[in-house]
Design a protein around this motif. Sequence first.
Motif, PDB file in Angstrom:
ATOM      1  N   LEU A  34      81.635  55.926  15.892  1.00 30.70           N
ATOM      2  CA  LEU A  34      82.413  55.624  14.678  1.00 30.70           C
ATOM      3  C   LEU A  34      81.521  55.010  13.597  1.00 30.70           C
ATOM      4  CD1 LEU A  34      85.885  54.295  15.842  1.00 30.70           C
ATOM      5  CD2 LEU A  34      85.443  56.204  14.317  1.00 30.70           C
ATOM      6  N   LYS A  35      80.590  54.168  14.005  1.00 30.82           N
ATOM      7  CA  LYS A  35      79.700  53.550  13.026  1.00 30.82           C
ATOM      8  C   LYS A  35      78.832  54.615  12.349  1.00 30.82           C
ATOM      9  CE  LYS A  35      76.428  49.849  12.250  1.00 30.82           C
ATOM     10  NZ  LYS A  35      75.736  48.689  12.810  1.00 30.82           N
ATOM     11  N   GLN A  36      78.311  55.568  13.120  1.00 30.56           N
ATOM     12  CA  GLN A  36      77.523  56.649  12.536  1.00 30.56           C
ATOM     13  C   GLN A  36      78.384  57.501  11.605  1.00 30.56           C
ATOM     14  OE1 GLN A  36      76.274  58.361  16.244  1.00 30.56           O
ATOM     15  NE2 GLN A  36      74.248  57.398  16.162  1.00 30.56           N
ATOM     16  N   ALA A  37      79.629  57.753  12.012  1.00 28.89           N
ATOM     17  CA  ALA A  37      80.542  58.530  11.174  1.00 28.89           C
ATOM     18  C   ALA A  37      80.820  57.789   9.865  1.00 28.89           C
ATOM     19  CB  ALA A  37      81.846  58.804  11.924  1.00 28.89           C
ATOM     20  N   TYR A  38      80.973  56.473   9.950  1.00 27.30           N
ATOM     21  CA  TYR A  38      81.178  55.658   8.743  1.00 27.30           C
ATOM     22  C   TYR A  38      79.994  55.805   7.794  1.00 27.30           C
ATOM     23  CZ  TYR A  38      81.010  51.464   5.810  1.00 27.30           C
ATOM     24  OH  TYR A  38      80.897  50.606   4.747  1.00 27.30           O
ATOM     25  N   LEU A  39      78.781  55.644   8.323  1.00 25.33           N
ATOM     26  CA  LEU A  39      77.586  55.724   7.481  1.00 25.33           C
ATOM     27  C   LEU A  39      77.450  57.104   6.843  1.00 25.33           C
ATOM     28  CD1 LEU A  39      75.111  53.743   9.764  1.00 25.33           C
ATOM     29  CD2 LEU A  39      76.179  52.960   7.634  1.00 25.33           C
ATOM     30  N   LYS A  40      77.720  58.153   7.610  1.00 26.77           N
ATOM     31  CA  LYS A  40      77.657  59.518   7.070  1.00 26.77           C
ATOM     32  C   LYS A  40      78.739  59.732   6.019  1.00 26.77           C
ATOM     33  CE  LYS A  40      75.596  61.635  11.144  1.00 26.77           C
ATOM     34  NZ  LYS A  40      75.729  62.645  12.198  1.00 26.77           N
ATOM     35  N   THR A  41      79.919  59.163   6.258  1.00 26.42           N
ATOM     36  CA  THR A  41      81.023  59.279   5.309  1.00 26.42           C
ATOM     37  C   THR A  41      80.672  58.591   3.993  1.00 26.42           C
ATOM     38  OG1 THR A  41      82.644  59.389   7.098  1.00 26.42           O
ATOM     39  CG2 THR A  41      83.469  58.737   4.928  1.00 26.42           C
ATOM     40  N   ILE A  42      80.116  57.405   4.083  1.00 26.95           N
ATOM     41  CA  ILE A  42      79.717  56.666   2.884  1.00 26.95           C
ATOM     42  C   ILE A  42      78.695  57.483   2.089  1.00 26.95           C
ATOM     43  CG2 ILE A  42      78.463  54.620   2.064  1.00 26.95           C
ATOM     44  CD1 ILE A  42      81.372  54.035   2.845  1.00 26.95           C
ATOM     45  N   LYS A  43      77.688  58.020   2.783  1.00 26.90           N
ATOM     46  CA  LYS A  43      76.655  58.805   2.092  1.00 26.90           C
ATOM     47  C   LYS A  43      77.224  60.070   1.456  1.00 26.90           C
ATOM     48  CE  LYS A  43      72.888  57.165   4.984  1.00 26.90           C
ATOM     49  NZ  LYS A  43      71.946  57.507   6.058  1.00 26.90           N
ATOM     50  N   LYS A  44      78.148  60.723   2.167  1.00 27.53           N
ATOM     51  CA  LYS A  44      78.682  61.999   1.681  1.00 27.53           C
ATOM     52  C   LYS A  44      79.680  61.820   0.532  1.00 27.53           C
ATOM     53  CE  LYS A  44      80.325  66.411   2.558  1.00 27.53           C
ATOM     54  NZ  LYS A  44      79.560  67.403   1.858  1.00 27.53           N
ATOM     55  N   PHE A  45      80.602  60.861   0.672  1.00 32.85           N
ATOM     56  CA  PHE A  45      81.721  60.764  -0.263  1.00 32.85           C
ATOM     57  C   PHE A  45      81.613  59.654  -1.309  1.00 32.85           C
ATOM     58  CE2 PHE A  45      83.524  62.828   3.543  1.00 32.85           C
ATOM     59  CZ  PHE A  45      83.959  64.007   2.961  1.00 32.85           C
ATOM     60  N   PHE A  46      80.698  58.712  -1.122  1.00 38.15           N
ATOM     61  CA  PHE A  46      80.645  57.572  -2.033  1.00 38.15           C
ATOM     62  C   PHE A  46      79.335  57.481  -2.806  1.00 38.15           C
ATOM     63  CE2 PHE A  46      83.882  56.604   1.067  1.00 38.15           C
ATOM     64  CZ  PHE A  46      84.901  56.070   0.295  1.00 38.15           C
ATOM     65  N   SER A  47      78.429  58.431  -2.606  1.00 40.97           N
ATOM     66  CA  SER A  47      77.145  58.369  -3.315  1.00 40.97           C
ATOM     67  C   SER A  47      77.343  58.695  -4.794  1.00 40.97           C
ATOM     68  CB  SER A  47      76.127  59.310  -2.680  1.00 40.97           C
ATOM     69  OG  SER A  47      76.464  60.643  -2.940  1.00 40.97           O
ATOM     70  N   LEU A  48      76.509  58.109  -5.603  1.00 41.48           N
ATOM     71  CA  LEU A  48      76.542  58.327  -7.052  1.00 41.48           C
ATOM     72  C   LEU A  48      75.620  59.465  -7.457  1.00 41.48           C
ATOM     73  CD1 LEU A  48      76.314  54.561  -8.067  1.00 41.48           C
ATOM     74  CD2 LEU A  48      78.374  55.973  -7.885  1.00 41.48           C
ATOM     75  N   GLY A  49      74.851  59.954  -6.512  1.00 41.80           N
ATOM     76  CA  GLY A  49      73.872  61.009  -6.758  1.00 41.80           C
ATOM     77  C   GLY A  49      72.761  60.866  -5.723  1.00 41.80           C
ATOM     78  N   TYR A  50      71.659  61.534  -5.974  1.00 44.45           N
ATOM     79  CA  TYR A  50      70.532  61.493  -5.042  1.00 44.45           C
ATOM     80  C   TYR A  50      69.245  61.293  -5.818  1.00 44.45           C
ATOM     81  CZ  TYR A  50      73.772  63.222  -1.558  1.00 44.45           C
ATOM     82  OH  TYR A  50      74.837  63.333  -0.697  1.00 44.45           O
ATOM     83  N   GLU A  51      68.282  60.649  -5.158  1.00 44.42           N
ATOM     84  CA  GLU A  51      66.963  60.498  -5.747  1.00 44.42           C
ATOM     85  C   GLU A  51      65.924  60.904  -4.715  1.00 44.42           C
ATOM     86  OE1 GLU A  51      66.463  56.441  -6.931  1.00 44.42           O
ATOM     87  OE2 GLU A  51      66.491  55.680  -4.892  1.00 44.42           O
ATOM     88  N   LEU A  52      64.800  61.381  -5.197  1.00 41.27           N
ATOM     89  CA  LEU A  52      63.719  61.833  -4.340  1.00 41.27           C
ATOM     90  C   LEU A  52      62.853  60.645  -3.953  1.00 41.27           C
ATOM     91  CD1 LEU A  52      62.589  64.445  -3.113  1.00 41.27           C
ATOM     92  CD2 LEU A  52      61.151  64.669  -5.143  1.00 41.27           C
ATOM     93  N   GLN A  53      62.735  60.404  -2.639  1.00 41.74           N
ATOM     94  CA  GLN A  53      61.887  59.327  -2.128  1.00 41.74           C
ATOM     95  C   GLN A  53      61.047  59.887  -0.987  1.00 41.74           C
ATOM     96  OE1 GLN A  53      64.218  55.977  -0.845  1.00 41.74           O
ATOM     97  NE2 GLN A  53      64.909  55.466  -2.900  1.00 41.74           N
ATOM     98  N   ASP A  54      59.751  59.841  -1.147  1.00 43.20           N
ATOM     99  CA  ASP A  54      58.819  60.325  -0.120  1.00 43.20           C
ATOM    100  C   ASP A  54      59.148  61.748   0.316  1.00 43.20           C
ATOM    101  OD1 ASP A  54      57.491  57.831  -0.118  1.00 43.20           O
ATOM    102  OD2 ASP A  54      58.942  57.016   1.319  1.00 43.20           O
ATOM    103  N   GLY A  55      59.528  62.591  -0.622  1.00 44.24           N
ATOM    104  CA  GLY A  55      59.784  63.994  -0.327  1.00 44.24           C
ATOM    105  C   GLY A  55      61.183  64.297   0.196  1.00 44.24           C
ATOM    106  N   ASP A  56      62.021  63.273   0.345  1.00 46.61           N
ATOM    107  CA  ASP A  56      63.398  63.475   0.824  1.00 46.61           C
ATOM    108  C   ASP A  56      64.389  63.001  -0.233  1.00 46.61           C
ATOM    109  OD1 ASP A  56      62.732  64.442   3.416  1.00 46.61           O
ATOM    110  OD2 ASP A  56      62.391  62.380   4.101  1.00 46.61           O
ATOM    111  N   TYR A  57      65.516  63.700  -0.308  1.00 48.87           N
ATOM    112  CA  TYR A  57      66.581  63.248  -1.196  1.00 48.87           C
ATOM    113  C   TYR A  57      67.411  62.196  -0.469  1.00 48.87           C
ATOM    114  CZ  TYR A  57      65.507  66.803  -4.612  1.00 48.87           C
ATOM    115  OH  TYR A  57      64.869  67.548  -5.569  1.00 48.87           O
TER     116      TYR A  57
END
Length: 109
Positions: A34-57
């Motif tokens: 559930l904790k992993q699902a929460y973190l993935k949910t936050i990243k997927k649905f609550f992000s304001l956008g993405y930035e490139l850091q060390d070759g990864d978004y």
Amino acid sequence: MKERKVRHRLTAQEQECFRRGIEMFYKRSPNCTLKQAYLKTIKKFFSLGYELQDGDYVPILPPSAELPTLRQFYSLYHKEFVDKQSNQFKRKQIKYLIDFENGGINKGG
């Protein structure tokens, strides 16, 4: 992410994002906690956008005080998924017992 006190009631939109995240990440992946699902949910649905850091978004998230908490995620999961399944199971048991006491299940008549 550090846990903190509940900031506010979840909005209808936040609740829907949590439901979708639970279905998408937790229920479809047997190894996802559930904790992993929460973190993935936050990243997927609550992000304001993405930035490139060390070759990864990497998702850009609002300050943690503005995000729904892990506790709220757990609470919604138990209220809407665990309790609902438990209640459905209880209703099926009661129906079975009533049918059994009435002489059998669906005698067709």
